[in-house]
Enzyme design. Structure first.
Site, PDB file in Angstrom:
ATOM      1  N   SER A  48       0.865  -1.184   0.000  1.00 56.64           N
ATOM      2  CA  SER A  48       0.000   0.000   0.000  1.00 56.64           C
ATOM      3  C   SER A  48       0.899   1.230   0.000  1.00 56.64           C
ATOM      4  O   SER A  48       2.089   1.139   0.350  1.00 56.64           O
ATOM      5  CB  SER A  48      -0.848  -0.010   1.285  1.00 56.64           C
ATOM      6  OG  SER A  48      -1.448   1.248   1.508  1.00 56.64           O
ATOM      7  N   TYR A 104      -2.129  -1.248  10.411  1.00 53.58           N
ATOM      8  CA  TYR A 104      -2.092  -1.341   8.942  1.00 53.58           C
ATOM      9  C   TYR A 104      -0.759  -0.816   8.413  1.00 53.58           C
ATOM     10  O   TYR A 104      -0.114  -1.457   7.577  1.00 53.58           O
ATOM     11  CB  TYR A 104      -3.260  -0.544   8.370  1.00 53.58           C
ATOM     12  CG  TYR A 104      -3.491  -0.727   6.884  1.00 53.58           C
ATOM     13  CD1 TYR A 104      -4.224  -1.796   6.396  1.00 53.58           C
ATOM     14  CD2 TYR A 104      -2.984   0.198   5.966  1.00 53.58           C
ATOM     15  CE1 TYR A 104      -4.451  -1.962   5.021  1.00 53.58           C
ATOM     16  CE2 TYR A 104      -3.198   0.040   4.600  1.00 53.58           C
ATOM     17  CZ  TYR A 104      -3.927  -1.036   4.138  1.00 53.58           C
ATOM     18  OH  TYR A 104      -4.141  -1.190   2.780  1.00 53.58           O
TER      19      TYR A 104
HETATM   20  P1  NAD Z   1     -11.481  -6.165  -0.034  1.00 52.40           P
HETATM   21  O1  NAD Z   1     -12.052  -6.113   1.340  1.00 52.40           O
HETATM   22  O2  NAD Z   1     -12.382  -6.003  -1.216  1.00 52.40           O
HETATM   23  O3  NAD Z   1     -10.659  -7.483  -0.251  1.00 52.40           O
HETATM   24  C1  NAD Z   1      -9.948  -8.112   0.776  1.00 52.40           C
HETATM   25  C2  NAD Z   1      -9.928  -9.577   0.458  1.00 52.40           C
HETATM   26  O4  NAD Z   1      -9.267 -10.248   1.523  1.00 52.40           O
HETATM   27  C3  NAD Z   1     -11.337 -10.164   0.348  1.00 52.40           C
HETATM   28  O5  NAD Z   1     -11.358 -11.125  -0.686  1.00 52.40           O
HETATM   29  C4  NAD Z   1     -11.524 -10.816   1.702  1.00 52.40           C
HETATM   30  O6  NAD Z   1     -12.438 -11.883   1.647  1.00 52.40           O
HETATM   31  C5  NAD Z   1     -10.109 -11.281   1.968  1.00 52.40           C
HETATM   32  N1  NAD Z   1      -9.836 -11.584   3.364  1.00 52.40           N
HETATM   33  C6  NAD Z   1     -10.069 -10.810   4.463  1.00 52.40           C
HETATM   34  N2  NAD Z   1      -9.732 -11.487   5.575  1.00 52.40           N
HETATM   35  C7  NAD Z   1      -9.277 -12.701   5.173  1.00 52.40           C
HETATM   36  C8  NAD Z   1      -8.801 -13.848   5.848  1.00 52.40           C
HETATM   37  N3  NAD Z   1      -8.721 -13.898   7.178  1.00 52.40           N
HETATM   38  N4  NAD Z   1      -8.441 -14.912   5.109  1.00 52.40           N
HETATM   39  C9  NAD Z   1      -8.530 -14.901   3.744  1.00 52.40           C
HETATM   40  N5  NAD Z   1      -8.980 -13.853   3.059  1.00 52.40           N
HETATM   41  C10 NAD Z   1      -9.348 -12.764   3.766  1.00 52.40           C
HETATM   42  O7  NAD Z   1     -10.320  -5.059  -0.053  1.00 52.40           O
HETATM   43  P2  NAD Z   1      -9.342  -4.576  -1.216  1.00 52.40           P
HETATM   44  O8  NAD Z   1      -9.430  -3.114  -1.224  1.00 52.40           O
HETATM   45  O9  NAD Z   1      -9.541  -5.332  -2.468  1.00 52.40           O
HETATM   46  O10 NAD Z   1      -7.931  -4.951  -0.562  1.00 52.40           O
HETATM   47  C11 NAD Z   1      -7.062  -5.937  -1.065  1.00 52.40           C
HETATM   48  C12 NAD Z   1      -5.638  -5.621  -0.632  1.00 52.40           C
HETATM   49  O11 NAD Z   1      -5.241  -4.385  -1.223  1.00 52.40           O
HETATM   50  C13 NAD Z   1      -5.455  -5.477   0.870  1.00 52.40           C
HETATM   51  O12 NAD Z   1      -4.225  -6.061   1.267  1.00 52.40           O
HETATM   52  C14 NAD Z   1      -5.428  -3.975   1.057  1.00 52.40           C
HETATM   53  O13 NAD Z   1      -4.709  -3.604   2.209  1.00 52.40           O
HETATM   54  C15 NAD Z   1      -4.722  -3.550  -0.219  1.00 52.40           C
HETATM   55  N6  NAD Z   1      -4.948  -2.143  -0.570  1.00 52.40           N
HETATM   56  C16 NAD Z   1      -6.199  -1.681  -0.855  1.00 52.40           C
HETATM   57  C17 NAD Z   1      -6.363  -0.328  -1.207  1.00 52.40           C
HETATM   58  C18 NAD Z   1      -7.712   0.263  -1.585  1.00 52.40           C
HETATM   59  O14 NAD Z   1      -7.837   1.476  -1.705  1.00 52.40           O
HETATM   60  N7  NAD Z   1      -8.751  -0.526  -1.781  1.00 52.40           N
HETATM   61  C19 NAD Z   1      -5.248   0.509  -1.234  1.00 52.40           C
HETATM   62  C20 NAD Z   1      -4.004  -0.004  -0.928  1.00 52.40           C
HETATM   63  C21 NAD Z   1      -3.853  -1.333  -0.600  1.00 52.40           C
END
Ligand code: NAD
Length: 257
Positions: free
Chosen positions: A139, A152
């Protein structure tokens, strides 16, 4: 470019960025293994729909990324792991002196320790196959901090450190390990927050996106899951063979500030 014949395991891929990455990899011909902690019919249906749409093998494996043994079992059940994408992640926002201990533990386990376990389990398979790509979804918070996101920010900085260490340990092998550092990405979860933010701030959609949600993203545009998917595919391409141990920001200039 074709990744046909490769198997990609993407943690946390039944929604959002993980699903976008799985679709992008399947679009290049890679077989994909989807994962989350649930085991619903819709999870398996999602894998079936990707298999049908892209003509690849796609399966769904339930594994809880907060549990080390589940992380390792995911790789074992996948059977092959040429491409490992550590994407599962959760968030909690609170001042550090009020930060719930169980939230700290869960974030460190899911966002950081899971990547240690899956990488440890996947490396022997990559070595046996003579090729491997590890892509960690960190991130902008892996490179900078924000208040109230102690766990985080700590976990994502940890992911960047783990990325560099794995890259050094595999540097002389045909295996690379890199981290993508997204800024704000428009996922269904983020989209769902927009109406609440509009109401809370008394602003229209454009203004709340520009001035509140993307306050730190100079481009004033969300990144998309397709862009994170495309960056992952690039890191798996021949052009990226000598790219290892680094971070690629997809953040509209956030970390240039
Ligand atoms: P999201 O909530 O849509 O996806 C998260 C995924 O992780 C989901 O599929 C969820 O089911 C899974 N998950 C959660 N807990 C879990 C567990 N205990 N075991 C297995 N799977 C689990 O969120 P996202 O925005 O798609 O985030 C995905 C990644 O990208 C994360 O690591 C997040 O930190 C990172 N990220 C997101 C953003 C953003 O703006 N959306 C920005 C930077 C980084």
């Amino acid at each position: 470019m074709s990744l046909a014949g490769k198997t990609a395991v993407i943690t946390g891929s039944n929604s959002g960025i993980g699903l976008g990455i799985a679709r992008a990899l399947a679009g290049t011909g890679a077989d994909v293994v989807l994962n989350s902690f649930t085991d619903g019919e819709e999870d398996h249906a999602l894998a079936a729909s990707i298999a049908e749409e892209f003509g690849v093998k796609a399966s769904y494996v339930r594994a809880d990324m907060s549990r080390g043994e589940d992380c390792r079992a995911l790789i074992e059940k996948a059977g092959a792991c040429d491409i490992l994408v550590n994407n599962a992640g959760i968030q909690h926002v609170a001042p550090i002196d009020e930060f719930p201990v169980e939230k700290w533990d869960a974030i460190i386990a899911i966002n950081l320790a899971s990547a240690f376990h899956t990488t440890a389990a996947a490396l022997p398979l990559m070595r046996a196959a003579g090729w491997g790509r590890i892509v960690n979804i960190a991130s902008a918070h892996g490179l900078t901090a924000s208040p109230f996101k102690a766990a985080y920010v700590a976990a994502k900085h940890g992911v960047v450190g783990l990325t560099r260490t794995v890259a050094l340990e595999t540097a002389e092998e045909p295996i690379t390990c890199n981290a993508i550092c997204p800024g704000y990405v428009l996922t269904p979860l983020v989209e769902a927050q927009i109406p609440d933010q509009m109401q809370a701030h008394g602003m229209d959609r454009d203004r709340v996106v520009r001035e509140v949600m993307l306050a730190r993203q100079p481009s004033k545009q969300f990144a998309t899951v397709e862009q994170i998917g495309g960056t992952t595919v690039f890191l798996c391409s021949d052009a990226a063979e000598q790219i290892t141990g680094t971070t690629i920001s997809v953040d509209g200039g956030w970390t240039a500030l």
